[in-house]
Design a protein around this motif. Structure first.
Motif, PDB file in Angstrom:
ATOM      1  N   VAL A 315     -15.578  12.228  -2.607  1.00 44.81           N
ATOM      2  CA  VAL A 315     -15.011  11.149  -2.145  1.00 44.81           C
ATOM      3  C   VAL A 315     -13.467  10.856  -2.465  1.00 44.81           C
ATOM      4  N   ALA A 316     -13.101  11.367  -3.734  1.00 42.17           N
ATOM      5  CA  ALA A 316     -11.796  11.057  -4.199  1.00 42.17           C
ATOM      6  C   ALA A 316     -10.994  12.102  -3.263  1.00 42.17           C
ATOM      7  N   ALA A 317     -11.410  13.346  -2.929  1.00 38.78           N
ATOM      8  CA  ALA A 317     -10.647  14.197  -2.250  1.00 38.78           C
ATOM      9  C   ALA A 317     -10.329  13.771  -0.620  1.00 38.78           C
ATOM     10  N   GLN A 318     -11.755  13.084  -0.224  1.00 38.35           N
ATOM     11  CA  GLN A 318     -11.724  12.567   1.213  1.00 38.35           C
ATOM     12  C   GLN A 318     -10.662  11.497   1.308  1.00 38.35           C
ATOM     13  N   GLN A 319     -10.558  10.526   0.251  1.00 42.98           N
ATOM     14  CA  GLN A 319      -9.850   9.425   0.383  1.00 42.98           C
ATOM     15  C   GLN A 319      -8.358   9.847   0.463  1.00 42.98           C
ATOM     16  N   GLY A 320      -8.116  10.903  -0.576  1.00 45.05           N
ATOM     17  CA  GLY A 320      -6.883  11.433  -0.661  1.00 45.05           C
ATOM     18  C   GLY A 320      -6.083  12.038   0.618  1.00 45.05           C
ATOM     19  N   ILE A 321      -6.883  12.866   1.194  1.00 52.20           N
ATOM     20  CA  ILE A 321      -6.280  13.544   2.418  1.00 52.20           C
ATOM     21  C   ILE A 321      -6.264  12.460   3.672  1.00 52.20           C
ATOM     22  N   ARG A 322      -7.140  11.596   3.784  1.00 55.52           N
ATOM     23  CA  ARG A 322      -7.041  10.493   4.712  1.00 55.52           C
ATOM     24  C   ARG A 322      -5.748   9.709   4.571  1.00 55.52           C
ATOM     25  N   PHE A 323      -5.733   9.110   3.211  1.00 51.82           N
ATOM     26  CA  PHE A 323      -4.512   8.424   2.873  1.00 51.82           C
ATOM     27  C   PHE A 323      -3.188   8.973   3.235  1.00 51.82           C
ATOM     28  N   ASN A 324      -3.193  10.406   3.028  1.00 53.03           N
ATOM     29  CA  ASN A 324      -2.136  10.764   3.409  1.00 53.03           C
ATOM     30  C   ASN A 324      -1.675  10.956   4.841  1.00 53.03           C
ATOM     31  N   ILE A 325      -2.927  11.468   5.700  1.00 50.58           N
ATOM     32  CA  ILE A 325      -2.562  11.611   7.196  1.00 50.58           C
ATOM     33  C   ILE A 325      -2.289  10.308   7.595  1.00 50.58           C
ATOM     34  N   PHE A 326      -2.875   8.986   7.130  1.00 53.04           N
ATOM     35  CA  PHE A 326      -2.779   7.908   7.744  1.00 53.04           C
ATOM     36  C   PHE A 326      -1.292   7.383   7.604  1.00 53.04           C
ATOM     37  N   GLN A 327      -0.565   7.806   6.285  1.00 55.57           N
ATOM     38  CA  GLN A 327       0.882   7.159   6.007  1.00 55.57           C
ATOM     39  C   GLN A 327       1.703   8.147   7.048  1.00 55.57           C
ATOM     40  N   LEU A 328       1.265   9.405   7.256  1.00 61.76           N
ATOM     41  CA  LEU A 328       2.158  10.284   8.084  1.00 61.76           C
ATOM     42  C   LEU A 328       2.174   9.685   9.743  1.00 61.76           C
ATOM     43  N   ASN A 329       0.811   9.369  10.047  1.00 58.94           N
ATOM     44  CA  ASN A 329       0.716   8.696  11.197  1.00 58.94           C
ATOM     45  C   ASN A 329       1.637   7.236  11.381  1.00 58.94           C
ATOM     46  N   GLN A 330       1.608   6.558  10.412  1.00 61.82           N
ATOM     47  CA  GLN A 330       2.326   5.306  10.438  1.00 61.82           C
ATOM     48  C   GLN A 330       3.889   5.390  10.356  1.00 61.82           C
ATOM     49  N   THR A 331       4.189   6.532  10.029  1.00 65.19           N
ATOM     50  CA  THR A 331       5.665   6.617   9.737  1.00 65.19           C
ATOM     51  C   THR A 331       6.392   7.462  10.896  1.00 65.19           C
ATOM     52  N   TYR A 332       5.617   8.221  11.529  1.00 64.19           N
ATOM     53  CA  TYR A 332       6.303   9.001  12.729  1.00 64.19           C
ATOM     54  C   TYR A 332       5.228   9.232  13.750  1.00 64.19           C
TER      55      TYR A 332
END
Length: 766
Positions: A315-332
């Protein structure tokens, strides 16, 4: 590390208020939609530790630079994305006491970032100093469907009282960047207005003269029914507010719906600002909050369908990668080739929100694989449009004949960074831009890009390298003096291996591109060569440098040296540093850091990651084994490169360790700096750790290659990838590898060096 946030596959959760970490949480829970964004500040007053932050993409200010000692060639300013008008403000006052979560007694608190549907949700139960107890619930988002707008649903439920309360919904443009060099405010007022249930603040930046109009419309609901409360209007310098005096009943909910719009002069004529603002507000309010929220969920579902990485068993790894992808999509989002990716995105002010080489080295691979090719292409066009400025930057430093030095930091193409050891010496950024062109063309097969855009940039960069090297009579080689590599814990060195290698690669690549476009587009290419005053004799000069470049090397160890003299340092692994002295950039003097052997981020290994096909596995392993123990990873860009190389070398546990550090860098505040904003470009590196590391993705001979392994902590992982016209879904589990061809045509793929044919809309299991 700080581990106060709960692990969840689709949410980031703070289930108890941690005021000591509030600025960290504000960064992590930030929202954005590519056009605008803000930190997770509370809507109501908060007098505790906070960094107010609202940002509008593309709007910046040339803050006068501040240095202790001026040198010729220094930029006069540092361009900064501005802290713009605060549109989320909702003040609540009850019997003369203002709601302030810093002063209130907190009975219960819950805050979540819902990454699946793209909103921020908060609930709290508080008592004020006057004994009044109430529950507050807010939900807000920046619309992906209407990307110049945001909306808030803010509810108040009295627990132990009935009576009048005052609700003030405001827009405050009288704000200041925390990183303002001289405590200057960067905005001037053009106009403020308030009428009925709408108000706006219209501001203009000093010097750059960007104009932004920020407007709101407010609706009040009680017990689920809209009520027609007349607002009291308030306007003052850079501020407008709508105040509602309403009566509330114990245990009955009053809800404020606040719709807001940010329009920029980059996208609208200021002569139509007020009309366009009114039309935009009318459009979103006619939809209503619930429909906007539904559209938000649908927009995010579409994004997740193409770029989610599904991890089973961690779960920690899943949350981590989704958080990273989420912020990338919000930024650009790639809709506008005038925009780029700031290292902090919309999450904070550090690094000014400007463009760095991080985009080309780390971000482009993510967008190449997960979005239409135009998204990544627009990032390259952004640099092409700024080529004239890059040539000017080189001219300021004494280069000529069309040589270009792209800036280390920029908004408009002009260098605006003022640390000499970086501004003048971290010239490897030129190579990263050339590398991104190769990466894009190799991945998409868009060779027309080389003719239309790529050649112009590549020849200008090559002309810079030709002038930047000099011939050493002593070595009978070309050398590169006075540079700083990616490892910024080494400044003003000679013959940084990474920089020298990148320069040689660029000179070779421009020769390849010359041959390619000459053959594919002979007439058009000749016209371009004539326009750029290019002569084939330049290719011979480039080749002479390629054949005679000096690369420092330790023959005894069989490794490339980071730069001349590196072995003159005391070589001791990172575990010799006492834990209480880490990170060293927060405990050691700069002098001590520069004299140490410790490496901020991958340098030699960065080059081997870029050009791994140039080296044998044994060469990569020798260099990895030498440099990895010396690396403190105090750059967010370091762990992902080590993760990818460790995967290639079969060091699966080490690869996973570095992935975890990268994926949870901000969530767990590894480097004690998340309060300044999230590390957006490192997040792209986290994606690469899985795709290029664990799955071994590469492009060779026009075919997609994979060499996947499954971390022992996981049961499986699954992702989709676009490659040219192919659309694939790959799953790696304990039984093997499953590849599904989602396209209507057959394709080929290479997995662990074996080629497979996959027919249209079918699956193979290996």
């Amino acid at each position: 590390m700080k581990q106060y946030l709960k692990h969840d596959e689709w949410k980031v959760i703070e289930d108890k208020f941690h005021p000591e970490f509030n600025e960290i949480t504000e960064s992590i829970f930030s929202l954005g939609n590519g056009r605008m964004g803000q930190r997770a500040n509370f809507e109501e007053t908060y007098t505790g530790k906070t960094l107010q932050g609202n940002y509008v993409a593309g709007v910046y200010y040339p803050d006068k630079t501040r240095v202790g000692w001026w040198k010729n060639g220094y930029p006069e300013y540092f361009a900064k994305v501005l802290n713009a008008a605060n549109w989320i403000g909702i003040d609540i006052e009850i019997e003369g006491v203002k709601v302030d979560l810093h002063q209130a007694t907190m009975h219960d608190f819950y805050r979540e970032l819902n990454m699946k549907e793209g909103f921020l949700h908060r609930k709290c139960d508080i008592s004020l100093a006057n004994g009044k107890r109430l529950k507050i619930e807010s939900l807000r988002f920046n619309s992906m469907a209407d990307d110049e707008s945001g909306a808030i649903s803010y509810s108040i439920t009295p627990i132990n009282f009935s009576g009048p309360i005052q609700i003030k919904a405001f827009i405050d443009g009288d704000i200041q960047n925390k990183d303002s060099n001289y405590n200057e405010k960067f905005w001037d007022q053009v106009k403020v207005n308030a009428s009925e249930n709408q108000s706006f603040v219209w501001s203009k930046t000093k010097k750059t003269h960007f104009e932004v109009i920020t407007g709101q419309e407010v609706q009040i609901y009680q017990v689920g029914q809209k009520v027609d409360h007349l607002a009291e209007f308030e306007t003052k310098e850079k501020y407008s507010a709508l105040t509602y005096n309403v009566k509330v009943l114990e245990n009955e909910t009053t809800t404020v719906l606040k719709y807001a719009v940010n329009l920029s002069s980059e996208n609208y004529s200021t002569s139509e600002f007020e009309i366009k603002l009114s039309q935009y507000l009318s459009k979103i309010t006619s939809k209503g909050f619930d429909q906007m929220l539904q559209e938000q969920a649908l927009a995010w579902a579409k994004k997740w369908d193409s770029n989610d990485i599904v991890i089973e068993g961690d779960v920690a790894a899943q949350q981590g990668i989704r958080f990273n992808i989420f912020q990338l999509n919000q930024t650009y989002t790639g809709k506008d080739d005038r925009l780029n990716i700031g290292p902090k995105g919309f999450t904070g002010e550090k690094y000014g929100g400007s463009t760095y080489w991080d985009t080309e080295a780390y971000c482009i691979p993510f967008y190449l694989s997960t979005a239409p090719s135009q998204v990544a292409k627009n990032l390259l066009i952004y640099r092409w449009k700024q080529l004239d400025k890059a040539i000017e930057n080189a001219q300021k430093l004494g280069f000529d004949q069309g040589a270009a030095l792209y800036p280390m930091v920029t908004m408009n193409g002009e260098e605006c960074h003022n640390e000499w050891e970086i501004t003048f010496e971290e010239i490897h950024r030129n190579g990263a831009i050339a590398y991104a062109i190769k990466d894009y063309v190799q991945y998409t097969d868009d060779k027309q890009h080389l003719l239309d855009y790529g050649w112009d940039v590549l020849i200008a960069i090559a002309r810079f390298w030709k002038q930047r090297v000099n011939w050493s009579e002593n070595l009978q080689k070309y050398v590169m003096l006075g540079v700083t590599g990616p490892n910024e814990y080494e400044n003003n060195v000679n013959n940084n291996w990474y920089t020298n290698y990148l320069a040689v690669w660029c000179l070779k690549y421009v020769q390849e591109v010359y041959q390619e476009i000459s053959e594919l587009y002979p007439k058009e290419a000749n016209l371009k060569f004539e326009k750029g005053q290019f002569s084939v004799t330049e290719l011979a000069e480039f080749e002479h440098i390629v054949q005679h470049m000096y690369f420092p090397r330790d023959e005894k160890r069989g490794v490339y040296l980071q730069q001349d003299g590196f072995l003159d340092k005391i070589i001791a692994s990172v575990d010799h540093i006492p834990a209480h002295q880490r990170p060293i950039n927060q405990h050691w003097s700069w002098d001590r850091i520069l004299r140490s052997c410790y490496i901020k981020q991958a340098d030699v290994l960065q080059g081997m990651y870029f050009f791994e096909s140039d080296f044998t596995l044994e060469e990569i392993e020798r260099n990895y084994n030498f440099y990895e123990p010396l690396t403190v990873h105090e750059s967010s860009l370091s762990p992902c490169v080590h993760s990818i190389l460790a995967a290639k070398l079969g060091k699966e546990d080490k690869s996973y360790e570095f992935y975890t550090r990268a994926a949870r860098l901000d969530l767990d505040d590894y480097n004690n700096d998340t309060e300044d904003g999230c590390h957006i470009t490192s997040m792209a590196g986290t994606w690469m750790s899985i795709i290029k590391g664990f799955s071994g993705q590469s492009v060779q001979n026009n075919l997609l290659h994979l060499a996947p392994f499954l971390p022992k902590q996981w049961k499986s992982y699954r992702f989709k990838i676009n490659f040219r016209q192919d659309h694939l879904e790959i799953e790696v589990n304990r039984e093997g590898v499953k590849v599904q061809n989602l396209a209507n045509h057959d394709t080929e793929i290479v997995i662990h060096d074996k080629k497979y044919q996959i027919v249209a809309n079918s699956t193979i299991n290996l």
